[in-house]
Structures are given as structure tokens and as C-alpha cells.
Write a protein that holds these residues in place. Structure first.
Motif, PDB file in Angstrom:
ATOM      1  N   ALA A  50       0.928  -1.261   0.166  1.00 31.61           N
ATOM      2  CA  ALA A  50      -0.053   0.106  -0.187  1.00 31.61           C
ATOM      3  C   ALA A  50       0.765   1.219   0.022  1.00 31.61           C
ATOM      4  CB  ALA A  50      -0.893  -0.106   1.307  1.00 31.61           C
ATOM      5  N   ALA A  51       1.950   1.339   0.869  1.00 32.42           N
ATOM      6  CA  ALA A  51       2.964   2.233   0.815  1.00 32.42           C
ATOM      7  C   ALA A  51       3.440   2.436  -0.454  1.00 32.42           C
ATOM      8  CB  ALA A  51       4.059   2.277   1.986  1.00 32.42           C
ATOM      9  N   GLY A  52       3.996   1.595  -1.164  1.00 32.34           N
ATOM     10  CA  GLY A  52       4.375   1.650  -2.679  1.00 32.34           C
ATOM     11  C   GLY A  52       3.319   2.103  -3.460  1.00 32.34           C
ATOM     12  N   VAL A  53       2.219   1.685  -3.570  1.00 28.89           N
ATOM     13  CA  VAL A  53       1.069   2.167  -4.463  1.00 28.89           C
ATOM     14  C   VAL A  53       1.193   3.661  -4.104  1.00 28.89           C
ATOM     15  CG1 VAL A  53      -1.264   1.977  -4.941  1.00 28.89           C
ATOM     16  CG2 VAL A  53      -0.063   0.005  -4.857  1.00 28.89           C
ATOM     17  N   MET A  54       0.834   4.217  -3.060  1.00 30.01           N
ATOM     18  CA  MET A  54       0.696   5.436  -2.829  1.00 30.01           C
ATOM     19  C   MET A  54       1.809   6.398  -3.113  1.00 30.01           C
ATOM     20  SD  MET A  54      -1.580   5.371   0.765  1.00 30.01           S
ATOM     21  CE  MET A  54      -1.734   7.011   0.850  1.00 30.01           C
ATOM     22  N   THR A  55       2.893   5.906  -3.012  1.00 29.53           N
ATOM     23  CA  THR A  55       4.278   6.641  -3.237  1.00 29.53           C
ATOM     24  C   THR A  55       4.366   6.836  -4.773  1.00 29.53           C
ATOM     25  OG1 THR A  55       5.457   5.884  -1.309  1.00 29.53           O
ATOM     26  CG2 THR A  55       6.792   6.882  -2.885  1.00 29.53           C
ATOM     27  N   ALA A  56       4.157   5.865  -5.392  1.00 27.95           N
ATOM     28  CA  ALA A  56       4.377   5.900  -6.969  1.00 27.95           C
ATOM     29  C   ALA A  56       3.224   6.770  -7.657  1.00 27.95           C
ATOM     30  CB  ALA A  56       4.092   4.463  -7.570  1.00 27.95           C
ATOM     31  N   ALA A  57       1.800   6.757  -6.766  1.00 23.91           N
ATOM     32  CA  ALA A  57       0.674   7.516  -7.226  1.00 23.91           C
ATOM     33  C   ALA A  57       1.145   9.014  -7.084  1.00 23.91           C
ATOM     34  CB  ALA A  57      -0.743   7.154  -6.858  1.00 23.91           C
ATOM     35  N   ASP A 248       8.280  -8.660  12.839  1.00 21.98           N
ATOM     36  CA  ASP A 248       9.546  -9.163  12.412  1.00 21.98           C
ATOM     37  C   ASP A 248       9.596  -9.500  10.911  1.00 21.98           C
ATOM     38  OD1 ASP A 248      10.119  -9.394  15.113  1.00 21.98           O
ATOM     39  OD2 ASP A 248       8.842 -11.198  15.364  1.00 21.98           O
ATOM     40  N   ASN A 249       8.698  -9.057   9.959  1.00 29.34           N
ATOM     41  CA  ASN A 249       8.612  -9.195   8.610  1.00 29.34           C
ATOM     42  C   ASN A 249       9.059  -7.882   7.909  1.00 29.34           C
ATOM     43  OD1 ASN A 249       7.365 -11.721   8.976  1.00 29.34           O
ATOM     44  ND2 ASN A 249       5.770 -10.671   9.971  1.00 29.34           N
ATOM     45  N   THR A 250      10.228  -7.394   8.434  1.00 29.83           N
ATOM     46  CA  THR A 250      10.690  -5.943   7.811  1.00 29.83           C
ATOM     47  C   THR A 250      10.956  -6.214   6.316  1.00 29.83           C
ATOM     48  OG1 THR A 250      13.037  -6.509   8.440  1.00 29.83           O
ATOM     49  CG2 THR A 250      11.295  -5.093   9.844  1.00 29.83           C
ATOM     50  N   ASP A 251      11.597  -7.238   5.908  1.00 29.59           N
ATOM     51  CA  ASP A 251      12.126  -7.549   4.624  1.00 29.59           C
ATOM     52  C   ASP A 251      10.986  -7.827   3.668  1.00 29.59           C
ATOM     53  OD1 ASP A 251      14.700  -7.129   5.217  1.00 29.59           O
ATOM     54  OD2 ASP A 251      15.126  -9.326   5.367  1.00 29.59           O
ATOM     55  N   VAL A 252       9.901  -8.447   4.188  1.00 27.59           N
ATOM     56  CA  VAL A 252       8.737  -8.837   3.558  1.00 27.59           C
ATOM     57  C   VAL A 252       8.041  -7.518   3.182  1.00 27.59           C
ATOM     58  CG1 VAL A 252       6.449  -9.857   3.446  1.00 27.59           C
ATOM     59  CG2 VAL A 252       8.353 -11.270   4.453  1.00 27.59           C
ATOM     60  N   ALA A 253       7.871  -6.695   4.256  1.00 31.16           N
ATOM     61  CA  ALA A 253       7.155  -5.390   4.068  1.00 31.16           C
ATOM     62  C   ALA A 253       8.060  -4.516   2.990  1.00 31.16           C
ATOM     63  CB  ALA A 253       7.190  -4.556   5.269  1.00 31.16           C
ATOM     64  N   THR A 254       9.299  -4.719   2.977  1.00 29.95           N
ATOM     65  CA  THR A 254      10.165  -3.893   2.102  1.00 29.95           C
ATOM     66  C   THR A 254       9.915  -4.177   0.480  1.00 29.95           C
ATOM     67  OG1 THR A 254      11.828  -3.432   3.910  1.00 29.95           O
ATOM     68  CG2 THR A 254      12.286  -2.853   1.482  1.00 29.95           C
ATOM     69  N   MET A 255       9.803  -5.400   0.378  1.00 32.16           N
ATOM     70  CA  MET A 255       9.767  -6.180  -0.941  1.00 32.16           C
ATOM     71  C   MET A 255       8.339  -5.927  -1.289  1.00 32.16           C
ATOM     72  SD  MET A 255      12.314  -7.216  -2.041  1.00 32.16           S
ATOM     73  CE  MET A 255      11.706  -7.721  -3.386  1.00 32.16           C
ATOM     74  N   GLY A 256       7.162  -5.701  -0.293  1.00 33.60           N
ATOM     75  CA  GLY A 256       6.015  -5.482  -0.731  1.00 33.60           C
ATOM     76  C   GLY A 256       5.732  -3.863  -1.190  1.00 33.60           C
ATOM     77  N   PHE A 257       6.685  -3.180  -0.573  1.00 37.08           N
ATOM     78  CA  PHE A 257       6.635  -1.555  -1.217  1.00 37.08           C
ATOM     79  C   PHE A 257       7.157  -1.670  -2.614  1.00 37.08           C
ATOM     80  CE2 PHE A 257       8.865   2.173  -1.833  1.00 37.08           C
ATOM     81  CZ  PHE A 257       8.259   3.201  -1.324  1.00 37.08           C
ATOM     82  N   MET A 258       8.293  -2.380  -2.762  1.00 37.07           N
ATOM     83  CA  MET A 258       9.018  -2.359  -4.372  1.00 37.07           C
ATOM     84  C   MET A 258       7.732  -2.959  -5.269  1.00 37.07           C
ATOM     85  SD  MET A 258      11.725  -1.283  -3.646  1.00 37.07           S
ATOM     86  CE  MET A 258      12.880  -2.020  -5.003  1.00 37.07           C
ATOM     87  N   VAL A 259       7.105  -4.068  -4.793  1.00 34.90           N
ATOM     88  CA  VAL A 259       6.086  -4.766  -5.717  1.00 34.90           C
ATOM     89  C   VAL A 259       5.051  -3.492  -6.007  1.00 34.90           C
ATOM     90  CG1 VAL A 259       4.431  -6.372  -5.928  1.00 34.90           C
ATOM     91  CG2 VAL A 259       6.698  -6.949  -5.222  1.00 34.90           C
ATOM     92  N   GLY A 260       4.528  -2.878  -4.822  1.00 34.06           N
ATOM     93  CA  GLY A 260       3.399  -1.976  -4.848  1.00 34.06           C
ATOM     94  C   GLY A 260       3.558  -0.744  -5.728  1.00 34.06           C
ATOM     95  N   PHE A 261       5.012  -0.220  -5.737  1.00 30.28           N
ATOM     96  CA  PHE A 261       5.393   0.843  -6.416  1.00 30.28           C
ATOM     97  C   PHE A 261       5.410   0.499  -7.966  1.00 30.28           C
ATOM     98  CE2 PHE A 261       8.538   3.615  -8.313  1.00 30.28           C
ATOM     99  CZ  PHE A 261       8.255   4.912  -7.784  1.00 30.28           C
ATOM    100  N   VAL A 262       5.653  -0.616  -8.230  1.00 31.34           N
ATOM    101  CA  VAL A 262       5.930  -0.913  -9.761  1.00 31.34           C
ATOM    102  C   VAL A 262       4.669  -1.422 -10.138  1.00 31.34           C
ATOM    103  CG1 VAL A 262       6.583  -2.923 -11.367  1.00 31.34           C
ATOM    104  CG2 VAL A 262       8.212  -2.048  -9.445  1.00 31.34           C
ATOM    105  N   ILE A 263       3.521  -1.956  -9.565  1.00 29.61           N
ATOM    106  CA  ILE A 263       2.268  -2.053  -9.931  1.00 29.61           C
ATOM    107  C   ILE A 263       1.718  -0.706 -10.274  1.00 29.61           C
ATOM    108  CG2 ILE A 263       0.104  -2.722  -9.217  1.00 29.61           C
ATOM    109  CD1 ILE A 263       1.197  -5.059  -7.718  1.00 29.61           C
ATOM    110  N   MET A 264       1.658   0.371  -9.413  1.00 29.38           N
ATOM    111  CA  MET A 264       0.998   1.448  -9.598  1.00 29.38           C
ATOM    112  C   MET A 264       1.817   2.341 -10.501  1.00 29.38           C
ATOM    113  SD  MET A 264      -1.515   3.416  -8.639  1.00 29.38           S
ATOM    114  CE  MET A 264      -1.581   4.843  -9.719  1.00 29.38           C
ATOM    115  N   MET A 265       3.095   2.117 -10.625  1.00 31.67           N
ATOM    116  CA  MET A 265       3.815   2.803 -12.111  1.00 31.67           C
ATOM    117  C   MET A 265       3.345   2.251 -13.234  1.00 31.67           C
ATOM    118  SD  MET A 265       8.044   2.762 -12.929  1.00 31.67           S
ATOM    119  CE  MET A 265       7.887   0.925 -13.094  1.00 31.67           C
TER     120      MET A 265
END
Length: 272
Positions: A50-57, A248-265
Motif C-alpha cells: 500500500a505504501a508503494g502504491v501511494m508513493t508511486a501515485a 518481524d517481517n521487515t524484509d517482506v514489507a520492504t519487498m511489498g513496497f517495491m512490488v506495490g510501487f511497480v504495480i502503480m507505476m
């Protein structure tokens, strides 16, 4: 139906897009009827996404059109000025809401509200935290449709639709992230669902107000676009990223950000 929507006025388009983003929250909140709790790793991934989507948007759907509009206008001000002022004003507005409206966050206490000095229940303050941060999302959608209808370079109906889809997608986990904890705290499933879905009703209001304001006062368009961008980035940095990184899932969250950013882009560039 599609042709009717494309030919409808910006306020009607904004209203319907706001309804769509609300319905996505409804779908997410309804998860409370199916499961007892959400997997922590999945939630971290969805919050990061969600953070990635909103950042890209923020850039492709809001700041870029704001700068393009300023460059094409006859104003003596530099093209970056409306974007900079609007962006900072959007963040300041959300900070003001954080100070004025008593609220607490799902994952961490950000220190915005002294719970000992308010009579509001924890449930109410959780609901308020999500609600006040949903307003800029709706406003961003409304301003995007208004910009498209005004023929702003870099803005189009399809890019506005992409923005609405992106925000709607991130509303699904957001709805479940509110309704499930509320149920876990003792609220009935129906009560938790109603609180979850109602937190996004403000997006419809924000969408209509954003579109109407730009249509009535066109010169504020670049400021309005940047204002929505600043408010959304405030939500990302103040709420979504910290909460996605709190377990305890910081890496998963970070990759989620990357994926969300790319999807919105991809949505914005391909549809725009």
C-alpha cells in the motif's frame, strides 16, 4: 456503461471512483466474517505494498501533472513553486488533523494523543486514525479526475482511473487491518465490519470536494494536485511504513513496497 462514465462530468466521475475505493474497503473489512486473525507476514506485505502504491501515485498521478500544468501556464512563478507549496501544505494539513483529532494507531503509539486526557474509547480512536488518513486518498482521486477533464498535460481519465484502482487495491488490506483487530478486542463481527467499512466513506466526500474545488477555482489546480500528494506521502511515512516495519517481517514489507510501487507505476504509465 464505460462510455457513459468517460463522458460524465468530473464530479460524477470522482463520486463513482470514491464509491469504488469505499467498496474495496468493504471487501477488506468483510474478511472479519471469514477468519479470526490476519497472518502477520501477509499484513506486513500488504501494508508495504500500500505504501508503494501511494508513493508511486504521488509522483505519476499528482506531482508530475502539477508541474506540467505550472510549466504551461502564464504565471511568472517558477514551475516548481506550486508543487513545492502544495506538497508542504498537504503534509502540514495532515499533521494538523493528527493534533486536533484524538486517535491512536494500530501497531504503535505515535504520541499524537494522550489517551489519559480523552474520553473517547480505544475503538473510536482507532477508527478516527484510519478515517482522517483516508481523506487525502479520496481528494487525490477527485483532483486527478478534475485535472483530466481540464486537459492538463500528463493527466488523463485513464491515469485517474489507475489512481482509483491503486488506492482501491490498498484499501482491501487496510479494511481487514482495522476490522480484524477490533473483533479481536471484543467487538462483534458486525460491529468490527461496520467500523472498518465506514472508515472509507470519507474518501467519497474527499473525492467530490477535491474535484469540485478544482472545477470552481481552476488556478488552484497545481496546488491541489501537490496538496493531495503531500497529504498522501504524510500518511505513507507516518503510518504505513512504520506499521509495516514494526514486526518481524521487515524484509517482506520492504519487498511489498517495491512490488506495490511497480504495480502503480505500470498502471499509470500503461493506462495513462
Amino acid at each position: 456503461m464505460i462510455d457513459w462514465f468517460l463522458n460524465a462530468g468530473p464530479i460524477t466521475q470522482a463520486f463513482l471512483a470514491g464509491v469504488f475505493t469505499w467498496l474495496c474497503t468493504v471487501a477488506g473489512s468483510a474478511v472479519v466474517f471469514l477468519v479470526k486473525e490476519i497472518d502477520a507476514k501477509f499484513l506486513a506485505a500488504m501494508q508495504g505494498s500500500a505504501a508503494g502504491v501511494m508513493t508511486a501515485a504521488t509522483f505519476w498521478s499528482l506531482l508530475s501533472p502539477a508541474i506540467s500544468y505550472a510549466e504551461s501556464s502564464d504565471s511568472s512563478l517558477p514551475a516548481w513553486f506550486p508543487a513545492a507549496v502544495g506538497f508542504l501544505a498537504g503534509g502540514a494539513f495532515l499533521r494538523l488533523l493528527d493534533v486536533v483529532v484524538p486517535h491512536i494507531h494500530l501497531a504503535e503509539d505515535h504520541g499524537d494523543t494522550d489517551v489519559k486526557k480523552t474520553k473517547l474509547s480505544r475503538t473510536t480512536m482507532l477508527w478516527l486514525a484510519v478515517t482522517i488518513h483516508n481523506f487525502p486518498e479520496g481528494m487525490a482521486v477527485g483532483v486527478a479526475f478534475a485535472a483530466a477533464n481540464l486537459g492538463v498535460e500528463g493527466a488523463s481519465i485513464t491515469s485517474a482511473i489507475a489512481l482509483a484502482i491503486g488506492i482501491g487495491l490498498q484499501n482491501i488490506p487496510e479494511g481487514s487491518a482495522l476490522s480484524l483487530p477490533l473483533h479481536a478486542e471484543g467487538r462483534s463481527k458486525s460491529r468490527a465490519f461496520n467500523l472498518g467499512q465506514s472508515s472509507a466513506l470519507i474518501e467519497i466526500v474527499g473525492a467530490v470536494l477535491g474535484a469540485a474545488a478544482v472545477i470552481v477555482v481552476r488556478p488552484i489546480l497545481p496546488y491541489a494536485l501537490a496538496f493531495a500528494a503531500g497529504a498522501m506521502i504524510f500518511v505513507v511515512v507516518e503510518e504505513l511504513i512504520p506499521e509495516s516495519q514494526s514486526g518481524d517481517n521487515t524484509d517482506v514489507a520492504t519487498m511489498g513496497f517495491m512490488v506495490g510501487f511497480v504495480i502503480m507505476m505500470i498502471l499509470d504509465v500503461a493506462l495513462g
